[in-house]
Scaffold this motif. Structure first.
Motif, PDB file in Angstrom:
ATOM      1  N   ASP A 173       0.861  -1.174   0.000  1.00  0.00           N
ATOM      2  CA  ASP A 173       0.000   0.000   0.000  1.00  0.00           C
ATOM      3  C   ASP A 173       0.906   1.235   0.000  1.00  0.00           C
ATOM      4  O   ASP A 173       2.019   1.202   0.534  1.00  0.00           O
ATOM      5  CB  ASP A 173      -0.868  -0.007   1.260  1.00  0.00           C
ATOM      6  N   ILE A 174       0.460   2.317  -0.616  1.00  0.00           N
ATOM      7  CA  ILE A 174       1.254   3.549  -0.606  1.00  0.00           C
ATOM      8  C   ILE A 174       1.144   4.245   0.743  1.00  0.00           C
ATOM      9  O   ILE A 174       2.133   4.755   1.274  1.00  0.00           O
ATOM     10  CB  ILE A 174       0.797   4.496  -1.735  1.00  0.00           C
ATOM     11  N   ARG A 175      -0.040   4.256   1.326  1.00  0.00           N
ATOM     12  CA  ARG A 175      -0.259   4.971   2.582  1.00  0.00           C
ATOM     13  C   ARG A 175      -0.254   4.005   3.758  1.00  0.00           C
ATOM     14  O   ARG A 175      -1.106   3.130   3.860  1.00  0.00           O
ATOM     15  CB  ARG A 175      -1.582   5.730   2.528  1.00  0.00           C
ATOM     16  N   MET A 176       0.720   4.198   4.657  1.00  0.00           N
ATOM     17  CA  MET A 176       0.834   3.362   5.847  1.00  0.00           C
ATOM     18  C   MET A 176       1.215   4.223   7.042  1.00  0.00           C
ATOM     19  O   MET A 176       1.565   5.402   6.882  1.00  0.00           O
ATOM     20  CB  MET A 176       1.876   2.256   5.621  1.00  0.00           C
ATOM     21  N   PRO A 177       1.160   3.661   8.263  1.00  0.00           N
ATOM     22  CA  PRO A 177       1.529   4.426   9.457  1.00  0.00           C
ATOM     23  C   PRO A 177       2.979   4.886   9.380  1.00  0.00           C
ATOM     24  O   PRO A 177       3.794   4.256   8.698  1.00  0.00           O
ATOM     25  CB  PRO A 177       1.335   3.406  10.595  1.00  0.00           C
ATOM     26  N   ILE A 204       8.247  -4.313  -7.732  1.00  0.00           N
ATOM     27  CA  ILE A 204       7.362  -3.688  -6.752  1.00  0.00           C
ATOM     28  C   ILE A 204       6.031  -3.310  -7.395  1.00  0.00           C
ATOM     29  O   ILE A 204       5.987  -2.650  -8.435  1.00  0.00           O
ATOM     30  CB  ILE A 204       8.011  -2.424  -6.158  1.00  0.00           C
ATOM     31  N   LEU A 205       4.948  -3.722  -6.751  1.00  0.00           N
ATOM     32  CA  LEU A 205       3.598  -3.363  -7.173  1.00  0.00           C
ATOM     33  C   LEU A 205       2.957  -2.564  -6.048  1.00  0.00           C
ATOM     34  O   LEU A 205       2.740  -3.085  -4.957  1.00  0.00           O
ATOM     35  CB  LEU A 205       2.778  -4.620  -7.468  1.00  0.00           C
ATOM     36  N   LEU A 206       2.688  -1.276  -6.303  1.00  0.00           N
ATOM     37  CA  LEU A 206       2.074  -0.419  -5.299  1.00  0.00           C
ATOM     38  C   LEU A 206       0.570  -0.335  -5.511  1.00  0.00           C
ATOM     39  O   LEU A 206       0.093  -0.280  -6.644  1.00  0.00           O
ATOM     40  CB  LEU A 206       2.671   0.987  -5.355  1.00  0.00           C
ATOM     41  N   LEU A 207      -0.154  -0.314  -4.396  1.00  0.00           N
ATOM     42  CA  LEU A 207      -1.608  -0.192  -4.424  1.00  0.00           C
ATOM     43  C   LEU A 207      -2.009   1.132  -3.783  1.00  0.00           C
ATOM     44  O   LEU A 207      -1.376   1.579  -2.823  1.00  0.00           O
ATOM     45  CB  LEU A 207      -2.259  -1.349  -3.655  1.00  0.00           C
ATOM     46  N   SER A 208      -3.046   1.761  -4.322  1.00  0.00           N
ATOM     47  CA  SER A 208      -3.482   3.055  -3.808  1.00  0.00           C
ATOM     48  C   SER A 208      -4.995   3.156  -3.843  1.00  0.00           C
ATOM     49  O   SER A 208      -5.638   2.574  -4.714  1.00  0.00           O
ATOM     50  CB  SER A 208      -2.864   4.185  -4.644  1.00  0.00           C
ATOM     51  N   GLN A 209      -5.550   3.889  -2.882  1.00  0.00           N
ATOM     52  CA  GLN A 209      -6.993   4.101  -2.855  1.00  0.00           C
ATOM     53  C   GLN A 209      -7.419   5.108  -3.919  1.00  0.00           C
ATOM     54  O   GLN A 209      -8.505   5.032  -4.473  1.00  0.00           O
ATOM     55  CB  GLN A 209      -7.411   4.620  -1.477  1.00  0.00           C
ATOM     56  N   TYR A 210      -6.511   6.072  -4.193  1.00  0.00           N
ATOM     57  CA  TYR A 210      -6.814   7.137  -5.147  1.00  0.00           C
ATOM     58  C   TYR A 210      -5.673   7.295  -6.146  1.00  0.00           C
ATOM     59  O   TYR A 210      -4.540   6.907  -5.882  1.00  0.00           O
ATOM     60  CB  TYR A 210      -7.016   8.471  -4.421  1.00  0.00           C
ATOM     61  N   VAL A 211      -5.985   7.892  -7.289  1.00  0.00           N
ATOM     62  CA  VAL A 211      -4.963   8.164  -8.299  1.00  0.00           C
ATOM     63  C   VAL A 211      -4.185   9.416  -7.907  1.00  0.00           C
ATOM     64  O   VAL A 211      -4.772  10.481  -7.709  1.00  0.00           O
ATOM     65  CB  VAL A 211      -5.588   8.384  -9.686  1.00  0.00           C
ATOM     66  N   VAL A 212      -2.880   9.280  -7.760  1.00  0.00           N
ATOM     67  CA  VAL A 212      -1.993  10.430  -7.551  1.00  0.00           C
ATOM     68  C   VAL A 212      -0.875  10.283  -8.576  1.00  0.00           C
ATOM     69  O   VAL A 212      -0.010   9.416  -8.456  1.00  0.00           O
ATOM     70  CB  VAL A 212      -1.406  10.461  -6.122  1.00  0.00           C
ATOM     71  N   GLY A 227       4.763  -1.540 -10.824  1.00  0.00           N
ATOM     72  CA  GLY A 227       3.325  -1.472 -11.028  1.00  0.00           C
ATOM     73  C   GLY A 227       2.675  -0.490 -10.074  1.00  0.00           C
ATOM     74  O   GLY A 227       3.164  -0.278  -8.962  1.00  0.00           O
ATOM     75  N   TYR A 228       1.583   0.122 -10.521  1.00  0.00           N
ATOM     76  CA  TYR A 228       0.823   1.069  -9.696  1.00  0.00           C
ATOM     77  C   TYR A 228      -0.652   0.864 -10.022  1.00  0.00           C
ATOM     78  O   TYR A 228      -1.111   1.210 -11.114  1.00  0.00           O
ATOM     79  CB  TYR A 228       1.272   2.494 -10.016  1.00  0.00           C
ATOM     80  N   LEU A 229      -1.387   0.266  -9.094  1.00  0.00           N
ATOM     81  CA  LEU A 229      -2.795  -0.062  -9.318  1.00  0.00           C
ATOM     82  C   LEU A 229      -3.675   0.534  -8.233  1.00  0.00           C
ATOM     83  O   LEU A 229      -3.245   0.691  -7.085  1.00  0.00           O
ATOM     84  CB  LEU A 229      -3.004  -1.573  -9.314  1.00  0.00           C
ATOM     85  N   LEU A 230      -4.912   0.835  -8.599  1.00  0.00           N
ATOM     86  CA  LEU A 230      -5.906   1.191  -7.603  1.00  0.00           C
ATOM     87  C   LEU A 230      -6.343  -0.074  -6.874  1.00  0.00           C
ATOM     88  O   LEU A 230      -6.410  -1.158  -7.459  1.00  0.00           O
ATOM     89  CB  LEU A 230      -7.116   1.843  -8.272  1.00  0.00           C
ATOM     90  N   LYS A 231      -6.653   0.066  -5.591  1.00  0.00           N
ATOM     91  CA  LYS A 231      -7.042  -1.097  -4.797  1.00  0.00           C
ATOM     92  C   LYS A 231      -8.304  -1.767  -5.350  1.00  0.00           C
ATOM     93  O   LYS A 231      -8.471  -2.987  -5.225  1.00  0.00           O
ATOM     94  CB  LYS A 231      -7.256  -0.697  -3.339  1.00  0.00           C
ATOM     95  N   GLU A 232      -9.175  -0.972  -5.957  1.00  0.00           N
ATOM     96  CA  GLU A 232     -10.409  -1.547  -6.494  1.00  0.00           C
ATOM     97  C   GLU A 232     -10.128  -2.572  -7.587  1.00  0.00           C
ATOM     98  O   GLU A 232     -10.959  -3.430  -7.877  1.00  0.00           O
ATOM     99  CB  GLU A 232     -11.305  -0.443  -7.035  1.00  0.00           C
ATOM    100  N   ARG A 233      -8.938  -2.486  -8.204  1.00  0.00           N
ATOM    101  CA  ARG A 233      -8.582  -3.405  -9.275  1.00  0.00           C
ATOM    102  C   ARG A 233      -8.389  -4.822  -8.742  1.00  0.00           C
ATOM    103  O   ARG A 233      -8.493  -5.793  -9.488  1.00  0.00           O
ATOM    104  CB  ARG A 233      -7.306  -2.932  -9.967  1.00  0.00           C
ATOM    105  N   VAL A 234      -8.108  -4.947  -7.448  1.00  0.00           N
ATOM    106  CA  VAL A 234      -7.899  -6.262  -6.845  1.00  0.00           C
ATOM    107  C   VAL A 234      -9.169  -7.105  -6.936  1.00  0.00           C
ATOM    108  O   VAL A 234      -9.117  -8.332  -6.996  1.00  0.00           O
ATOM    109  CB  VAL A 234      -7.444  -6.127  -5.373  1.00  0.00           C
ATOM    110  N   SER A 235     -10.339  -6.443  -6.975  1.00  0.00           N
ATOM    111  CA  SER A 235     -11.603  -7.184  -7.033  1.00  0.00           C
ATOM    112  C   SER A 235     -11.755  -7.950  -8.340  1.00  0.00           C
ATOM    113  O   SER A 235     -12.510  -8.927  -8.404  1.00  0.00           O
ATOM    114  CB  SER A 235     -12.787  -6.228  -6.843  1.00  0.00           C
ATOM    115  N   ASP A 236     -11.052  -7.514  -9.385  1.00  0.00           N
ATOM    116  CA  ASP A 236     -11.018  -8.278 -10.639  1.00  0.00           C
ATOM    117  C   ASP A 236      -9.816  -9.211 -10.528  1.00  0.00           C
ATOM    118  O   ASP A 236      -8.702  -8.861 -10.891  1.00  0.00           O
ATOM    119  CB  ASP A 236     -10.860  -7.337 -11.837  1.00  0.00           C
ATOM    120  N   ILE A 237     -10.055 -10.388  -9.985  1.00  0.00           N
ATOM    121  CA  ILE A 237      -8.956 -11.274  -9.597  1.00  0.00           C
ATOM    122  C   ILE A 237      -8.062 -11.662 -10.766  1.00  0.00           C
ATOM    123  O   ILE A 237      -6.828 -11.650 -10.648  1.00  0.00           O
ATOM    124  CB  ILE A 237      -9.521 -12.532  -8.891  1.00  0.00           C
TER     125      ILE A 237
END
Length: 213
Positions: free
Chosen positions: A52-56, A79-87, A103-113
């Motif tokens: 994930d891009i955003r972590m503690p 490295i494949l990064l996941l993000s909630q929003y496009v930046v 790689g840089y994908l939106l997290k919603e893309r994970v739902s398309d397995i």
């Protein structure tokens, strides 16, 4: 493949572990912060890092910073990064950190397995994958001095699909043309963007960086 997952959400880590396991892959570790991500990645050298891009602690760009640190010490790290929003700046920084396996994908893309697992395979094997939404936003914005202005509509289509990580064969299938035609378009793109004769993967990444601009 041996995969390391970094995300502060236990639910997402467990979900990814199940999806990847069903896809025949092994999750060798899961971490919830950037420091542990850097340590585990460099110590174990997995076949792929998914983060994930955003972590503690700040929940801003710790995952991206960790990825950049890993790349400094392990330039070919996949490295494949996941993000909630496009930046867009995240995608640009990530691509600029190496010549491939990014790689840089939106997290919603994970739902398309199937699509997600395909992206996992492509990045792990040295390819580049950008979320279609990232590419769409880039193509939809205006630029005063557009380096892509010299490209024909078809060449722009090829570059968009290249940015999404498709191979020449994949692009040919999408556009219903021959691989030879795609190769010609690709070479014209490289020539118009003055990318020289570097390795193919490097030129593809550089072309996409020009797209992100």
């Amino acid at each position: 493949m041996r995969i390391l997952i970094a995300d502060d959400s236990v639910l997402l880590r467990e979900g990814l572990t199940l999806i990847l396991g069903d896809g025949g892959h092994e999750v060798i570790a899961g971490v919830d912060n950037g420091d542990d991500l850097v340590h585990r990645a460099l110590a174990r050298k997995p076949d792929l890092v998914i983060s994930d891009i955003r972590m503690p602690p700040s929940h801003t760009d710790e995952g991206l910073r960790a990825a950049m640190t890993i790349r400094e010490q392990w330039p070919s790290a996949p490295i494949l990064l996941l993000s909630q929003y496009v930046v867009l700046s995240y995608a640009t920084e990530l691509l600029a950190s190496g010549s491939g396996a990014i790689g840089y994908l939106l997290k919603e893309r994970v739902s398309d397995i199937d699509e997600f697992l395909d992206a996992v395979e492509r990045v792990a094997h040295g390819g580049m994958v950008l979320d279609p939404e990232v590419v769409a936003q880039v193509m939809g914005r205006g630029r005063a001095a557009d380096p892509l202005a010299a490209l024909t509509p078809r060449e722009r289509e090829v570059l968009e699909l290249m940015a999404e990580g498709h191979t020449n064969a994949g692009i040919a299938k999408r556009l219903v043309v021959t691989e030879g035609a795609v190769e010609k378009h690709t070479q014209r793109i490289f020539a118009k963007l003055d990318l020289g004769t570097d390795a193919e993967v490097h030129r593809r990444v550089t072309a996409v960086l020009t797209l992100l601009g």
